[in-house]
Design a protein around this motif. Structure first.
Motif, PDB file in Angstrom:
ATOM      1  N   UNK A 291       0.847  -1.187   0.000  1.00  0.00           N
ATOM      2  CA  UNK A 291       0.000   0.000   0.000  1.00  0.00           C
ATOM      3  C   UNK A 291       0.883   1.238   0.000  1.00  0.00           C
ATOM      4  N   UNK A 292       0.455   2.285  -0.693  1.00  0.00           N
ATOM      5  CA  UNK A 292       1.278   3.497  -0.771  1.00  0.00           C
ATOM      6  C   UNK A 292       1.532   4.096   0.613  1.00  0.00           C
ATOM      7  N   UNK A 293       0.542   3.992   1.499  1.00  0.00           N
ATOM      8  CA  UNK A 293       0.749   4.511   2.853  1.00  0.00           C
ATOM      9  C   UNK A 293       1.854   3.756   3.579  1.00  0.00           C
ATOM     10  N   UNK A 294       1.968   2.457   3.288  1.00  0.00           N
ATOM     11  CA  UNK A 294       3.021   1.645   3.908  1.00  0.00           C
ATOM     12  C   UNK A 294       4.377   2.005   3.317  1.00  0.00           C
ATOM     13  N   UNK A 295       4.441   2.159   2.005  1.00  0.00           N
ATOM     14  CA  UNK A 295       5.697   2.570   1.373  1.00  0.00           C
ATOM     15  C   UNK A 295       6.149   3.926   1.921  1.00  0.00           C
ATOM     16  N   UNK A 296       5.193   4.831   2.091  1.00  0.00           N
ATOM     17  CA  UNK A 296       5.526   6.162   2.605  1.00  0.00           C
ATOM     18  C   UNK A 296       6.118   6.068   4.002  1.00  0.00           C
ATOM     19  N   UNK A 297       5.540   5.210   4.854  1.00  0.00           N
ATOM     20  CA  UNK A 297       6.084   5.066   6.209  1.00  0.00           C
ATOM     21  C   UNK A 297       7.475   4.456   6.189  1.00  0.00           C
ATOM     22  N   UNK A 298       7.716   3.528   5.259  1.00  0.00           N
ATOM     23  CA  UNK A 298       9.052   2.967   5.122  1.00  0.00           C
ATOM     24  C   UNK A 298      10.053   4.047   4.700  1.00  0.00           C
TER      25      UNK A 298
END
Length: 855
Positions: A212-219
Motif C-alpha cells: 500500500x502506498x501509505x506503507x511505502x511512505x512510512x518505510x
C-alpha cells in the motif's frame, strides 16, 4: 438460530479437519505455491479480543480461495512470545515467564482454533523455544561475522527506580512502562546492528514490491533519506591560538562545527545556530559560556524528554542562548548567536542546525519566541522590486535575494554553487539509526558472545587446539576485540530466581556467576558471557523463513524448501518481486520498525547467499482496528473488551467470522456492536432453513437465478482480491434474499453459492455440502467461475446528455438500439426541452449513454 445447532456442527468439522490434516501445506509439490502470512501474535495474559481476529479471518478467506483455485497453500501460525509484559508479570508474581508463556499460548491457540481458520498447525513455532532461538542467535553471529554487529556506548532511556534500560517503545510519554517513573538518559554500552548500511537497499527494494502506498511512505519516512551538504561554521574564539574544534573537524578555520543542511541555498539567511543538548561542543566551551548554570539546567531538563516529544510538530520551542559564544556564517562572515535547543537531536545530521527562520517552520517558531531576526533570501516572485512580507516561513523555491553574488540565481542551482563557495561538501544523511540490539533484562534470547581479556590484548593468538582449521579473525572480532562467538548453539536462557535487574542496571543474568564465568572457546583462558539479551524484535525479524522448515535441526531452513516457498531459485539471484511471501497483512503500527527490521534481515541473508530473494514480502496490506462500542479503543482498564469466546458461544464461529468481515471496510477502524451480530446470525439461519426446507433439484440449468449467481461469483471473487469483504458478504446476502421467493433451486446454482460462502463461513458450508452427498471437503473443491455472457443486468440506466451535460437517466433494456434509445431519451423529463431546440448530432455509446448535440 432455529434448526441449526452451530455448536455441534462447528465442533464436528473442526475435529474432522484436524484429523484429516487438509490444511497442511505439501512439500514437495508440483502445484503452484501460495504463502499467506499475518503477524504472529504476542500471547498476552488477557487473551484475544475480537479485534485480534480480524486479520486472521481476512487472510483465512484469501487462503481458502487460493486453495480452491488449485494452489499449494502455506498459511502458518506461531507465537512472538518473548516480551516485557511477561517479564513484568514474573517480577510481580514470581511465576517463571516460561510457565506464563505456555499458559498464554495454550489459551490463544484454543481461541484461534475456535473460529475455524485453515491454518497449518504442524508448522507452529514459538520464539522462546531454544530450537527456534538457536537460529536467531546463529543469524546474529552472521551479522557479527560480517561486521554488522558491534558494541558502542549509547544514550538509553533509563528508569532510576527499576534500574533498567528501556527501548523507546517501552518509555511511554517519557515514563517507564513498568512503574510509571520518569525516565532519564544514561550512557551504556550496547550491542548494535548496522541497519544504516542497508538504508539505500531498503529504499531501492520498495520499487519492486506491492505495498500500500501509505506503507511505502512510512518505510521511506522511517529511513528518512536527506540529500544536502556539510557546511563549516567557525566558532568565534576569544582566546587566539587555542584549538576548540571537534574530532574530524579540525580543518575548520580556528575550530568549529560542521552543519548538515538540505538547503545550502538559504545560507545567507542564517541568523542563529542551534546545538543539540547532547552536543559535545558545549562541554568544550564551558569556560566561554557566561550563563553556564542556565545552560546546564536546561540540558538536564531536556534529558527527561522523550525524543518523540522533542521533535513533535507544533510543539512549544524551548532553548537557551550560549552567552559568550558566537558562530561565523561562512557565506558572509557575520557573527550569529548560538543556542542550545531540544528540537535538535544529536543523532540526526551533525547535531547542529543553521537556523534560517524565513525558510524553515521550526526555526520560524523559535525565532518568533526569542525575538531573533528573520532574513528572507529566497523570493518566490522575483524579479519584483520587493518580496512579499512574511507571515510564515516560506519553504518553497525561487530566486535568491540578499545573497551577494548569488542574487537572482535559481535556488536549486544555488545549492551546489554556495556549497562550493564556502568549501562545503555534498552529503547524504538518514533519519534511520543503527538498531540498539541489547536489553538489560531476563526474558529474551541470550546474545551468543563471550568476552575474553586475553584475546582482547592478544588478538592474533595461535589456535591452541592442533589439527583444527585455522582462520583469520572475522570482521566482528576485529571491530570488537576480545568478543568471541559461541560455537555450540543455542546458548540457553538459564533459570533465575529473581527476574529484576541489578542495582547497576545489569541484566538478571549477570547475577549468575557460575553461568557467566566460562572458558574462551578460542584460547581456553577464563572469560565471561555476555549477559544482555536480544530485543523482542529479534525473533520476529525472520519467523517467516522458519515457517518454511520449522523442525529442521541442522539449518534454519532447507534451501530447496526456501526456493519453493520464497520464490525464485538461488542461481537466478532474482531481485524482482516474483518471490517471497505472497501476501502479508498486519497492523499499521508495525509498518515502520518491524517491516524495516525483517526486510533488513532478509536482505542481509540474501547478500550472503542464504535466501533466494532480496525482498521477503511481495504484497503488504493492513487492516483497520476494531474499536470498543462507542468508538473507544478496547482495553481491560476501560472494561470494554469483547471476548470472542462469548460471541462464539452465543452466535457461533461462522456468525462471528461473517460479522467481522461485514461490519465495515477491512482497512478502516470501526466500532464493535454486539447487537449487529444478530443480523449475520439470522442470515446464516436463512441459509440453513432454505437448505433443509426447500427442494434442491437436479436440473442442469440454473433458470432465473443463473445470471444472478454468475454476477455474485464475479463480485465475490473480485471483492476478496481487494479485501472488500464487507461488500462480498453483502452480495451473498442479496443472492440469498432472491432465493427466498423460490420454492426450489437447481443444485447447480445452490452448490456454487455454497462454494462462495465456504471461505467466509466454513463450518455451515461444509455441513450443507455434505448434505448434498459430496464425499470430498468443500474446501478442496474448485473455486467457481462465471460466464461473461451471463453477468450483465437485464436492464441498465441510460445516461441522457445534452451538449455533454447529464440531463436525465432512463431505465432501459440492455442491448437497446440507437433508434430505441433516441426515442426514449427525447421524451425523458429534463432532456425534452433542450432537444426541442434542434439536434445537430447524436453520440451513442451502447449500454451506457446517449448525447444530443443541440443548437
Amino acid at each position: 438460530m432455529a434448526g441449526y445447532n452451530f455448536k455441534r456442527i462447528e465442533s464436528k468439522w473442526q475435529k474432522k479437519w484436524e484429523k484429516s490434516r487438509i490444511y497442511e501445506a505439501e512439500f514437495p509439490s508440483k502445484k503452484k505455491k501460495w504463502y499467506s502470512l499475518f503477524e504472529f501474535p504476542y500471547p498476552s495474559g488477557d487473551g484475544l479480543h475480537v479485534g485480534h481476529l480480524r486479520p486472521y479471518i481476512g487472510l483465512d478467506i484469501i487462503s481458502r480461495k487460493r486453495r480452491m483455485e488449485g494452489y499449494n497453500v502455506l498459511f502458518p501460525i506461531g507465537w512472538d512470545a518473548f516480551g516485557l509484559p511477561t517479564e513484568n508479570y514474573a517480577i510481580k508474581t514470581g511465576i517463571h515467564p516460561e510457565k506464563v508463556t505456555k499458559k498464554n499460548t495454550d489459551n490463544f491457540r484454543r481461541q484461534i482454533k475456535s473460529v475455524g481458520p485453515s491454518l497449518d498447525w504442524s508448522r507452529e513455532i514459538n520464539t522462546t523455544d531454544p530450537d527456534y532461538y538457536k537460529w536467531t542467535q546463529w543469524i546474529f553471529l552472521k551479522f557479527f561475522e560480517h561486521g554488522l554487529a558491534y558494541k558502542a556506548n549509547m544514550p538509553i532511556n533509563w528508569c532510576p527506580k527499576d534500574k533498567i534500560g528501556l527501548a523507546n517503545e517501552e518509555s511511554v510519554g517519557g515514563k517507564c512502562e513498568r512503574c510509571g517513573t520518569e525516565t532519564i538518559k544514561k550512557d551504556k554500552e550496547q550491542w548494535m546492528l548496522k541497519i544504516t548500511a542497508y538504508a539505500e537497499k531498503l529504499l531501492a527494494g520498495l520499487k519492486d514490491v506491492d505495498y500500500l502506498e501509505t506503507i511505502k511512505t512510512q518505510q521511506v519516512n522511517g529511513i528518512g533519506k536527506s540529500e544536502g551538504a556539510l557546511i563549516p561554521f567557525e566558532i568565534k574564539n576569544p582566546w587566539p591560538g587555542r584549538q576548540i574544534s571537534l574530532a574530524g573537524q579540525a580543518n575548520i578555520k580556528n575550530g568549529g562545527v560542521e552543519v548538515f543542511t538540505t538547503r545550502p541555498d538559504t545560507l545567507f539567511g542564517v541568523t542563529y545556530v542551534v546545538l543539540a543538548p547532547e552536543h559535545e561542543l558545549i562541554s568544550k566551551l564551558k569556560t566561554q559560556i557566561s550563563n553556564l548554570w542556565e545552560v546546564e539546567k536546561y540540558i538536564a531538563e531536556s534529558k527527561k524528554k522523550p525524543e518523540q516529544e522533542r521533535v513533535v510538530e507544533g510543539g512549544e520551542k524551548t532553548g537557551v542562548e550560549l552567552k559568550g559564544v558566537r558562530a561565523v556564517n561562512p557565506a558572509n562572515g557575520k557573527d550569529v548567536p548560538v543556542y542550545v535547543a531540544d528540537y535538535v537531536l544529536a543523532n540526526y545530521g551533525t547535531g547542529v542546525v543553521m537556523a534560517v527562520p524565513a525558510h524553515d517552520e521550526r526555526d520560524w517558531e523559535f525565532a518568533r519566541k526569542f525575538k531573533l531576526p528573520v532574513k528572507m533570501v529566497i523570493c518566490p516572485n522575483y524579479p519584483e522590486p520587493t518580496c512579499p512580507p512574511l507571515t510564515a516561513a516560506y519553504t518553497g523555491g525561487g530566486r535568491l535575494v540578499d545573497s551577494g553574488k548569488f542574487n537572482g540565481m535559481e535556488s536549486e542551482d544555488a545549492k551546489q554553487a554556495i556549497t562550493h563557495f564556502v568549501a562545503g561538501k555534498k552529503e547524504v544523511k538518514y533519519k534511520l539509526r543503527d538498531w540498539v540490539f541489547s536489553r538489560q533484562r531476563y526474558w529474551g534470547e541470550p546474545i551468543p558472545l563471550i568476552f575474553c581479556e586475553n584475546c582482547a590484548s592478544n588478538p592474533k593468538l595461535k589456535d591452541p587446539w592442533p589439527g583444527r582449521q585455522k582462520s583469520k579473525l572475522s570482521l566482528g572480532e576485529e571491530m570488537n576485540p576480545g568478543w568471541i562467538p559461541v560455537a555450540d548453539l543455542p546458548v540457553k536462557l538459564p533459570k533465575v530466581k529473581d527476574f529484576r535487574p541489578g542495582e547497576n542496571g545489569e541484566s538478571p543474568l549477570a547475577s549468575l556467576e557460575k553461568w557467566v564465568k566460562t572458558k574462551c572457546p578460542k584460547c581456553g583462558k577464563p572469560a565471561r558471557r555476555e549477559t544482555d539479551v536480544m530485543p523482542n524484535w529479534a525473533g520476529s525479524s525472520w519467523y517467516f523463513l522458519r515457517y518454511v522448515d520449522p523442525k529442521n535441526k541442522k539449518e534454519f531452513a532447507n534451501i530447496k524448501k526456501l526456493e519453493y516457498w520464497m520464490g525464485a531459485a538461488l542461481p537466478s539471484r532474482s531481485s524482482k518481486s516474483e518471490g517471497g511471501v505472497d501476501w502479508y497483512n498486519g497492523g499499521m503500527e508495525h509498518v515502520t520498525l518491524h517491516l524495516l527490521y525483517s526486510r533488513f534481515w532478509n536482505q542481509f541473508l540474501y547478500d550472503i547467499g542464504l535466501v533466494p530473494h532480496r525482498e521477503p514480502y511481495r504484497k503488504r496490506t493492513a487492516h483497520g482496528m476494531i474499536l470498543g462500542e462507542g468508538g473507544i479503543k478496547m482495553s481491560k482498564s476501560k472494561g470494554n473488551v469483547v471476548n470472542p469466546d462469548d460471541m462464539v458461544n452465543i452466535y457461533g464461529a461462522d456468525s462471528l467470522r461473517l460479522y467481522e468481515m461485514f461490519m465495515g471496510p477491512f482497512d478502516q477502524a470501526i466500532a464493535w456492536d454486539s447487537k449487529n451480530m444478530e443480523g449475520v446470525s439470522r442470515f446464516l439461519g436463512r441459509v440453513w432453513s432454505f437448505a433443509v426446507e426447500k427442494e434442491i433439484t437436479k436440473d442442469s440449468v440454473g433458470g432465473r437465478l443463473e445470471p444472478l449467481i454468475n454476477r455474485t461469483i464475479k463480485k465475490v471473487s473480485e471483492d476478496i482480491e481487494t479485501m472488500a469483504f464487507n461488500t462480498a458478504v453483502s452480495s451473498l446476502m442479496i443472492f440469498m434474499n432472491e432465493c427466498r421467493n423460490e420454492e426450489r433451486i437447481p443444485q447447480k446454482v445452490w452448490a456454487r453459492f455454497l462454494l462462495l460462502l465456504a471461505p467466509f463461513a466454513p463450518h455451515i458450508a461444509e455441513e450443507l455440502w455434505s448434505m448434498l452427498k459430496h464425499k470430498k471437503s468443500i474446501h478442496l473443491e474448485p473455486w467457481p467461475t462465471y460466464d461473461p455472457e451471463l453477468i450483465h443486468e437485464e436492464t441498465f440506466e441510460l445516461i441522457v446528455q445534452v451538449n455533454g451535460k447529464v440531463r436525465a437517466k432512463v431505465s432501459v433494456k440492455r442491448g437497446i438500439s440507437e433508434v430505441e434509445a433516441k426515442e426514449l431519451a427525447m421524451k425523458a423529463p429534463g432532456a425534452a426541452e433542450y432537444v426541442a431546440r434542434g439536434i445537430v448530432k447524436i453520440v451513442f455509446v451502447p449500454n451506457k449513454l446517449i448525447n444530443f448535440v443541440v443548437k
